[in-house]
Design a protein around this motif. Structure first.
Motif, PDB file in Angstrom:
ATOM      1  N   TYR A   2       0.800  -1.228   0.000  1.00  0.00           N
ATOM      2  CA  TYR A   2       0.000   0.000   0.000  1.00  0.00           C
ATOM      3  C   TYR A   2       0.832   1.278   0.000  1.00  0.00           C
ATOM      4  O   TYR A   2       0.618   2.160  -0.800  1.00  0.00           O
ATOM      5  CB  TYR A   2      -0.945  -0.016   1.208  1.00  0.00           C
ATOM      6  N   ALA A   3       1.779   1.399   0.894  1.00  0.00           N
ATOM      7  CA  ALA A   3       2.577   2.630   0.984  1.00  0.00           C
ATOM      8  C   ALA A   3       4.065   2.297   0.988  1.00  0.00           C
ATOM      9  O   ALA A   3       4.851   2.988   1.620  1.00  0.00           O
ATOM     10  CB  ALA A   3       2.194   3.415   2.224  1.00  0.00           C
ATOM     11  N   ASP A   4       4.447   1.269   0.251  1.00  0.00           N
ATOM     12  CA  ASP A   4       5.841   0.850   0.191  1.00  0.00           C
ATOM     13  C   ASP A   4       6.525   1.499  -1.011  1.00  0.00           C
ATOM     14  O   ASP A   4       6.220   1.180  -2.161  1.00  0.00           O
ATOM     15  CB  ASP A   4       5.923  -0.673   0.085  1.00  0.00           C
ATOM     16  N   PHE A   5       7.432   2.417  -0.751  1.00  0.00           N
ATOM     17  CA  PHE A   5       8.121   3.141  -1.811  1.00  0.00           C
ATOM     18  C   PHE A   5       9.482   2.516  -2.142  1.00  0.00           C
ATOM     19  O   PHE A   5      10.204   3.045  -2.971  1.00  0.00           O
ATOM     20  CB  PHE A   5       8.321   4.609  -1.407  1.00  0.00           C
ATOM     21  N   THR A   6       9.824   1.415  -1.501  1.00  0.00           N
ATOM     22  CA  THR A   6      11.093   0.754  -1.777  1.00  0.00           C
ATOM     23  C   THR A   6      10.861  -0.407  -2.733  1.00  0.00           C
ATOM     24  O   THR A   6       9.766  -0.946  -2.828  1.00  0.00           O
ATOM     25  CB  THR A   6      11.743   0.217  -0.486  1.00  0.00           C
ATOM     26  N   GLY A   7      11.898  -0.788  -3.415  1.00  0.00           N
ATOM     27  CA  GLY A   7      11.801  -1.910  -4.331  1.00  0.00           C
ATOM     28  C   GLY A   7      11.369  -1.469  -5.716  1.00  0.00           C
ATOM     29  O   GLY A   7      11.462  -0.301  -6.085  1.00  0.00           O
ATOM     30  N   ARG A   8      10.882  -2.458  -6.466  1.00  0.00           N
ATOM     31  CA  ARG A   8      10.527  -2.209  -7.862  1.00  0.00           C
ATOM     32  C   ARG A   8       9.175  -2.823  -8.175  1.00  0.00           C
ATOM     33  O   ARG A   8       8.709  -3.714  -7.486  1.00  0.00           O
ATOM     34  CB  ARG A   8      11.576  -2.831  -8.786  1.00  0.00           C
ATOM     35  N   ALA A   9       8.554  -2.327  -9.238  1.00  0.00           N
ATOM     36  CA  ALA A   9       7.298  -2.887  -9.739  1.00  0.00           C
ATOM     37  C   ALA A   9       7.452  -3.099 -11.241  1.00  0.00           C
ATOM     38  O   ALA A   9       7.901  -2.203 -11.964  1.00  0.00           O
ATOM     39  CB  ALA A   9       6.134  -1.951  -9.466  1.00  0.00           C
ATOM     40  N   SER A  10       7.084  -4.267 -11.704  1.00  0.00           N
ATOM     41  CA  SER A  10       7.208  -4.574 -13.127  1.00  0.00           C
ATOM     42  C   SER A  10       6.166  -3.813 -13.933  1.00  0.00           C
ATOM     43  O   SER A  10       5.206  -3.270 -13.387  1.00  0.00           O
ATOM     44  CB  SER A  10       7.033  -6.076 -13.347  1.00  0.00           C
ATOM     45  N   ARG A  11       6.364  -3.802 -15.241  1.00  0.00           N
ATOM     46  CA  ARG A  11       5.390  -3.132 -16.102  1.00  0.00           C
ATOM     47  C   ARG A  11       4.023  -3.790 -15.992  1.00  0.00           C
ATOM     48  O   ARG A  11       3.008  -3.107 -15.987  1.00  0.00           O
ATOM     49  CB  ARG A  11       5.860  -3.136 -17.557  1.00  0.00           C
ATOM     50  N   SER A  12       4.002  -5.121 -15.904  1.00  0.00           N
ATOM     51  CA  SER A  12       2.701  -5.799 -15.817  1.00  0.00           C
ATOM     52  C   SER A  12       1.986  -5.442 -14.523  1.00  0.00           C
ATOM     53  O   SER A  12       0.776  -5.220 -14.528  1.00  0.00           O
ATOM     54  CB  SER A  12       2.863  -7.313 -15.953  1.00  0.00           C
ATOM     55  N   GLU A  13       2.711  -5.361 -13.419  1.00  0.00           N
ATOM     56  CA  GLU A  13       2.080  -4.932 -12.153  1.00  0.00           C
ATOM     57  C   GLU A  13       1.472  -3.545 -12.311  1.00  0.00           C
ATOM     58  O   GLU A  13       0.348  -3.296 -11.886  1.00  0.00           O
ATOM     59  CB  GLU A  13       3.116  -4.866 -11.031  1.00  0.00           C
ATOM     60  N   TYR A  14       2.219  -2.653 -12.913  1.00  0.00           N
ATOM     61  CA  TYR A  14       1.783  -1.267 -13.046  1.00  0.00           C
ATOM     62  C   TYR A  14       0.567  -1.136 -13.966  1.00  0.00           C
ATOM     63  O   TYR A  14      -0.434  -0.529 -13.614  1.00  0.00           O
ATOM     64  CB  TYR A  14       2.936  -0.408 -13.577  1.00  0.00           C
ATOM     65  N   TRP A  15       0.655  -1.728 -15.148  1.00  0.00           N
ATOM     66  CA  TRP A  15      -0.402  -1.522 -16.130  1.00  0.00           C
ATOM     67  C   TRP A  15      -1.664  -2.301 -15.827  1.00  0.00           C
ATOM     68  O   TRP A  15      -2.768  -1.845 -16.164  1.00  0.00           O
ATOM     69  CB  TRP A  15       0.113  -1.808 -17.539  1.00  0.00           C
ATOM     70  N   TRP A  16      -1.573  -3.455 -15.185  1.00  0.00           N
ATOM     71  CA  TRP A  16      -2.792  -4.145 -14.762  1.00  0.00           C
ATOM     72  C   TRP A  16      -3.540  -3.287 -13.751  1.00  0.00           C
ATOM     73  O   TRP A  16      -4.762  -3.164 -13.805  1.00  0.00           O
ATOM     74  CB  TRP A  16      -2.491  -5.517 -14.167  1.00  0.00           C
ATOM     75  N   TRP A  17      -2.796  -2.703 -12.815  1.00  0.00           N
ATOM     76  CA  TRP A  17      -3.468  -1.860 -11.828  1.00  0.00           C
ATOM     77  C   TRP A  17      -4.056  -0.621 -12.491  1.00  0.00           C
ATOM     78  O   TRP A  17      -5.147  -0.185 -12.146  1.00  0.00           O
ATOM     79  CB  TRP A  17      -2.544  -1.446 -10.675  1.00  0.00           C
ATOM     80  N   TYR A  18      -3.350  -0.065 -13.443  1.00  0.00           N
ATOM     81  CA  TYR A  18      -3.855   1.113 -14.145  1.00  0.00           C
ATOM     82  C   TYR A  18      -5.174   0.783 -14.850  1.00  0.00           C
ATOM     83  O   TYR A  18      -6.114   1.583 -14.835  1.00  0.00           O
ATOM     84  CB  TYR A  18      -2.815   1.599 -15.157  1.00  0.00           C
ATOM     85  N   LEU A  19      -5.252  -0.396 -15.464  1.00  0.00           N
ATOM     86  CA  LEU A  19      -6.485  -0.840 -16.109  1.00  0.00           C
ATOM     87  C   LEU A  19      -7.621  -0.957 -15.096  1.00  0.00           C
ATOM     88  O   LEU A  19      -8.741  -0.518 -15.360  1.00  0.00           O
ATOM     89  CB  LEU A  19      -6.265  -2.176 -16.824  1.00  0.00           C
ATOM     90  N   VAL A  20      -7.344  -1.546 -13.941  1.00  0.00           N
ATOM     91  CA  VAL A  20      -8.368  -1.668 -12.896  1.00  0.00           C
ATOM     92  C   VAL A  20      -8.875  -0.290 -12.488  1.00  0.00           C
ATOM     93  O   VAL A  20     -10.078  -0.068 -12.352  1.00  0.00           O
ATOM     94  CB  VAL A  20      -7.823  -2.444 -11.671  1.00  0.00           C
ATOM     95  N   THR A  21      -7.971   0.647 -12.311  1.00  0.00           N
ATOM     96  CA  THR A  21      -8.356   2.002 -11.920  1.00  0.00           C
ATOM     97  C   THR A  21      -9.262   2.637 -12.968  1.00  0.00           C
ATOM     98  O   THR A  21     -10.290   3.240 -12.637  1.00  0.00           O
ATOM     99  CB  THR A  21      -7.104   2.876 -11.708  1.00  0.00           C
ATOM    100  N   ILE A  22      -8.897   2.510 -14.233  1.00  0.00           N
ATOM    101  CA  ILE A  22      -9.707   3.091 -15.308  1.00  0.00           C
ATOM    102  C   ILE A  22     -11.093   2.464 -15.340  1.00  0.00           C
ATOM    103  O   ILE A  22     -12.105   3.170 -15.456  1.00  0.00           O
ATOM    104  CB  ILE A  22      -8.993   2.930 -16.668  1.00  0.00           C
ATOM    105  N   VAL A  23     -11.170   1.141 -15.212  1.00  0.00           N
ATOM    106  CA  VAL A  23     -12.466   0.459 -15.238  1.00  0.00           C
ATOM    107  C   VAL A  23     -13.340   0.918 -14.067  1.00  0.00           C
ATOM    108  O   VAL A  23     -14.524   1.227 -14.250  1.00  0.00           O
ATOM    109  CB  VAL A  23     -12.287  -1.074 -15.230  1.00  0.00           C
ATOM    110  N   VAL A  24     -12.767   0.996 -12.867  1.00  0.00           N
ATOM    111  CA  VAL A  24     -13.545   1.419 -11.694  1.00  0.00           C
ATOM    112  C   VAL A  24     -14.068   2.838 -11.876  1.00  0.00           C
ATOM    113  O   VAL A  24     -15.248   3.125 -11.635  1.00  0.00           O
ATOM    114  CB  VAL A  24     -12.701   1.305 -10.397  1.00  0.00           C
ATOM    115  N   VAL A  25     -13.221   3.743 -12.337  1.00  0.00           N
ATOM    116  CA  VAL A  25     -13.639   5.140 -12.510  1.00  0.00           C
ATOM    117  C   VAL A  25     -14.695   5.260 -13.614  1.00  0.00           C
ATOM    118  O   VAL A  25     -15.687   5.982 -13.445  1.00  0.00           O
ATOM    119  CB  VAL A  25     -12.425   6.048 -12.788  1.00  0.00           C
ATOM    120  N   VAL A  26     -14.533   4.546 -14.714  1.00  0.00           N
ATOM    121  CA  VAL A  26     -15.531   4.603 -15.792  1.00  0.00           C
ATOM    122  C   VAL A  26     -16.875   4.070 -15.308  1.00  0.00           C
ATOM    123  O   VAL A  26     -17.928   4.674 -15.574  1.00  0.00           O
ATOM    124  CB  VAL A  26     -15.037   3.841 -17.045  1.00  0.00           C
TER     125      VAL A  26
END
Length: 161
Positions: free
Chosen positions: A40-64
């Motif tokens: 939730y609030a972990d700013f250390t480490g890394r996130a893959s592109r798939s982690e990032y873009w899947w979440w971005y898709l979820v956000t867009i769907v929820v907002v729409v």
């Protein structure tokens, strides 16, 4: 950077999934959502592109979905005034309130996820704030999160047990 403290390939967790501190390359939608909320609030480490873009898709769907609900429920009982302006119906505010709650509830983890995505491209997390530059900032951050993963980004990993 290869050292015992920062291995290049993270060891697999018991379930075969990368540990939470490491990026999960090839993440599925459920894995990305689960990791988003676990980190939730972990700013250390890394996130893959798939982690990032899947979440971005979820956000867009929820907002729409919430926007469509807002417009649909707002038109029920809505009125058009004599001057041509419209007043939404009483149920318009329920989805609008849910949009605000969603935005406030996910702003910190979204910032953390973008921060970690920048780390995976071997960039410092504060590059996120380039998005505050008027007109071009969003485009700059978009280009940065689209960059491929770089092994040098492992310097941002903080392995945990």
């Amino acid at each position: 950077m290869t050292s015992p403290q920062y291995p290049t390939a993270p060891p697999a967790a018991p379930a075969g999934e990368a540990p939470l501190w490491a990026p999960l390359y090839g993440a599925t939608l459920p894995q990305a959502v689960r990791r988003f909320f676990k980190k939730y609030a972990d700013f250390t480490g890394r996130a893959s592109r798939s982690e990032y873009w899947w979440w971005y898709l979820v956000t867009i769907v929820v907002v729409v979905v919430l926007e469509v609900l807002s417009v649909t429920l707002g038109s029920a009982g809505g009125t058009v005034n004599a001057d041509g302006t419209s007043t939404p119906g009483p149920l318009f505010w329920l989805p609008a309130l849910l949009i605000v709650v969603w935005g406030l509830g996910t702003i910190v983890p979204h910032l953390a996820l973008t921060w970690r995505r920048l780390h995976d491209a071997n960039l410092a997390g504060p590059f996120f704030f380039l998005g505050l530059i008027p007109f071009v900032g969003g485009i700059i951050v978009l280009v940065l999160v689209l960059l491929p993963s770089k092994p040098e980004g492992a310097r941002f990993d903080r392995p945990r047990a």
